[in-house]
Each structure stands twice: as structure tokens, then as C-alpha cells.
Design a protein around this motif. Structure first.
Motif, short mmCIF file in Angstrom:
data_model
loop_
_atom_site.label_atom_id
_atom_site.label_comp_id
_atom_site.label_asym_id
_atom_site.label_seq_id
_atom_site.Cartn_x
_atom_site.Cartn_y
_atom_site.Cartn_z
N GLN A 241 0.83 -1.20 0.00
CA GLN A 241 0.00 0.00 0.00
C GLN A 241 0.87 1.26 0.00
OE1 GLN A 241 -3.27 0.49 -0.43
NE2 GLN A 241 -3.32 -1.71 -0.86
N THR A 242 1.96 1.22 0.73
CA THR A 242 2.86 2.39 0.78
C THR A 242 3.50 2.63 -0.58
OG1 THR A 242 3.31 1.95 3.13
CG2 THR A 242 4.86 3.38 1.96
N ILE A 243 3.91 1.56 -1.25
CA ILE A 243 4.49 1.69 -2.59
C ILE A 243 3.46 2.26 -3.57
CG2 ILE A 243 5.33 0.38 -4.58
CD1 ILE A 243 6.68 -1.54 -2.60
N LEU A 244 2.23 1.79 -3.47
CA LEU A 244 1.19 2.22 -4.40
C LEU A 244 0.69 3.64 -4.11
CD1 LEU A 244 -0.88 -1.09 -4.67
CD2 LEU A 244 0.55 -0.05 -6.45
N ASN A 245 0.69 4.01 -2.84
CA ASN A 245 0.20 5.34 -2.46
C ASN A 245 1.25 6.43 -2.64
OD1 ASN A 245 -2.25 4.22 -1.74
ND2 ASN A 245 -1.73 4.05 0.43
N GLY A 246 2.53 6.07 -2.44
CA GLY A 246 3.58 7.08 -2.46
C GLY A 246 3.63 7.82 -1.13
N PHE A 247 4.71 8.55 -0.91
CA PHE A 247 4.88 9.25 0.37
C PHE A 247 6.02 10.25 0.25
CE2 PHE A 247 7.32 5.35 0.30
CZ PHE A 247 8.57 5.72 0.75
N THR A 248 6.12 11.11 1.25
CA THR A 248 7.22 12.07 1.32
C THR A 248 8.14 11.65 2.46
OG1 THR A 248 5.82 13.86 0.50
CG2 THR A 248 7.83 14.48 1.67
N TYR A 249 9.44 11.70 2.23
CA TYR A 249 10.40 11.29 3.25
C TYR A 249 11.61 12.22 3.24
CZ TYR A 249 13.26 9.31 -0.53
OH TYR A 249 14.02 9.16 -1.66
N VAL A 250 12.42 12.10 4.26
CA VAL A 250 13.64 12.89 4.38
C VAL A 250 14.82 11.95 4.18
CG1 VAL A 250 15.05 14.35 5.86
CG2 VAL A 250 12.55 14.51 5.96
N ASP A 251 15.70 12.27 3.21
CA ASP A 251 16.83 11.38 2.93
C ASP A 251 17.96 11.59 3.94
OD1 ASP A 251 18.21 13.67 2.24
OD2 ASP A 251 18.17 13.29 0.08
N GLN A 252 19.06 10.86 3.74
CA GLN A 252 20.17 10.91 4.68
C GLN A 252 20.85 12.27 4.75
OE1 GLN A 252 22.67 7.67 3.35
NE2 GLN A 252 21.55 6.16 4.59
N LYS A 253 20.64 13.09 3.72
CA LYS A 253 21.23 14.43 3.72
C LYS A 253 20.29 15.47 4.31
CE LYS A 253 24.06 13.54 -0.38
NZ LYS A 253 24.36 13.95 -1.78
#
Length: 208
Positions: free
Chosen positions: A21-33
Motif C-alpha cells: 500500500q505504501t508503494i502504491l500510495n507514495g509518500f514524502t520522506y527525508v533522505d540521509q542528507k
């Protein structure tokens, strides 16, 4: 033992569904930088991982899978491939539902029967590294540890073993392992059996 990854674990049903569901819905995240990034909905990744889970194929074989690899055999469909890792021929029946799922995917995305079902824009097979990179972003976002592309094959193996009333020979055959010893290690049965034996002794003789 070659190819044995003792850190990667299988998924339970709720974890599997959450990842999908997460893959299909998409999301916003903060990368290592520390930069905010967007993971866009990725049906191809979800379908690829689902195919690994319901067929038990290694991720490299799924990345190279073509619709033409599935052959009509009487009233059934048969998968006929040469494994990317072992170079062994692998032939087994797949359900009509799986064939229809993959066939519809090819139709919807205008994929020729002799082209990879999960190829990139150039029609080339996705690399395992590329798939793992995307999955890691999802797993990190969900806070799931010890999850990799191999988790989905392990989920297939564990489910097959448990649903067959712990038929280790069936699990070995489905995974195409050379011996049940390898399958037992793959499923982590040795450690689980030891833990159960110790717990049973404790339950019987520990004064409460």
C-alpha cells in the motif's frame, strides 16, 4: 552456505500489505542528507514484489521474467525459465490467476510477450540493485528492519511450509534447493526448534 542470507527475514501478512500500500500510495520522506523527497506511486515495483511472493522466484528471475516464459500446457500454464543465479532450468505450473494477472499487466502497459514484464523505459530488465534501493526507502520509511527483496521469497517459503502442515520436502521442491537441510536453514527452523525445546522444558519444570 552460498546464497544464504540469515539477516533478511520474511514478512507477515500485515507487513506485506503495508509495504504494498505504501508503494502504491507514495509518500514524502527525508533522505540521509536531510532533504525532503517524494517517493511516487510505483505500481511496477509493487507488481514485481508481488510476483516474487506468489511464485517464489528469486528477484533476479522476476526482473527478467517475460510473458513468453509462460507456456500453455494442456489446461494449465507452465513457467519455463533458466534461473539467473544457478543457470538451472526451472519448470513448474502456475495458477490461472497468476497468468491472468501477468497477462493483464502486459496488456495494460503494452509490453511485448518477449520483453521483460518489469523492464525500464528502454525495455531492459530492472537490476536487483535498483529494486533493492527503492524497497529500502520504503522499509526505512515504515521502520521495518532486516527487509530486502529476498524477504518476499522467504515469505513465499514460510507460507508454503506452514500451510502444508510443515512439509519440508514440499518447501524444498518449491524453492529448488538441493537438500532439505538447506531449506531448514533457509527457513531458520533449527533455531526455532531449539527455542521451542528450551521453552517447553522451562514450562514443565520452572517453579512458579
Amino acid at each position: 552456505m552460498a546464497g544464504y542470507n540469515k539477516t533478511t527475514r520474511s514478512l507477515d501478512e500485515s507487513e506485506y500489505k503495508s509495504i504494498m500500500q505504501t508503494i502504491l500510495n507514495g509518500f514524502t520522506y527525508v533522505d540521509q542528507k536531510g532533504q525532503e523527497k517524494k517517493f511516487r506511486s510505483n505500481p511496477r515495483l509493487a507488481m514485481l514484489l508481488q510476483t516474487e511472493t506468489i511464485t517464489g522466484l528469486r528477484i533476479g528471475d522476476v526482473c527478467h521474467l517475460r510473458l513468453s516464459d509462460i507456456i500453455k500446457d494442456g489446461r494449465h500454464y507452465r513457467l519455463d525459465i533458466s534461473e539467473q543465479k544457478t543457470k538451472k532450468s526451472r519448470t513448474f505450473t502456475i495458477s490461472d490467476d497468476v497468468y491472468r494477472m501477468l497477462s493483464q499487466w502486459a496488456i495494460d502497459h503494452k509490453i511485448p510477450s518477449n520483453a521483460p514484464l518489469f523492464g525500464n523505459k528502454k525495455g531492459e530488465p530492472l537490476t536487483v540493485r535498483a529494486v533493492q534501493k527503492q524497497l529500502k526507502i520504503v522499509a526505512d520509511y515504515l521502520g521495518m528492519e532486516c527487509v530486502s527483496t529476498h524477504s518476499f521469497r522467504k515469505t513465499f517459503a514460510r507460507t508454503a511450509y506452514e500451510d502444508s502442515d510443515h512439509d519440508i520436502e514440499l518447501a524444498r521442491e518449491l524453492l529448488q534447493h538441493s537438500s532439505t537441510v538447506i531449506t531448514q536453514r533457509y527457513l531458520g527452523l533449527g533455531s526455532k526448534q531449539r527455542e521451542k525445546a528450551l521453552q517447553d522444558i522451562s514450562d514443565k519444570f520452572l517453579l512458579k
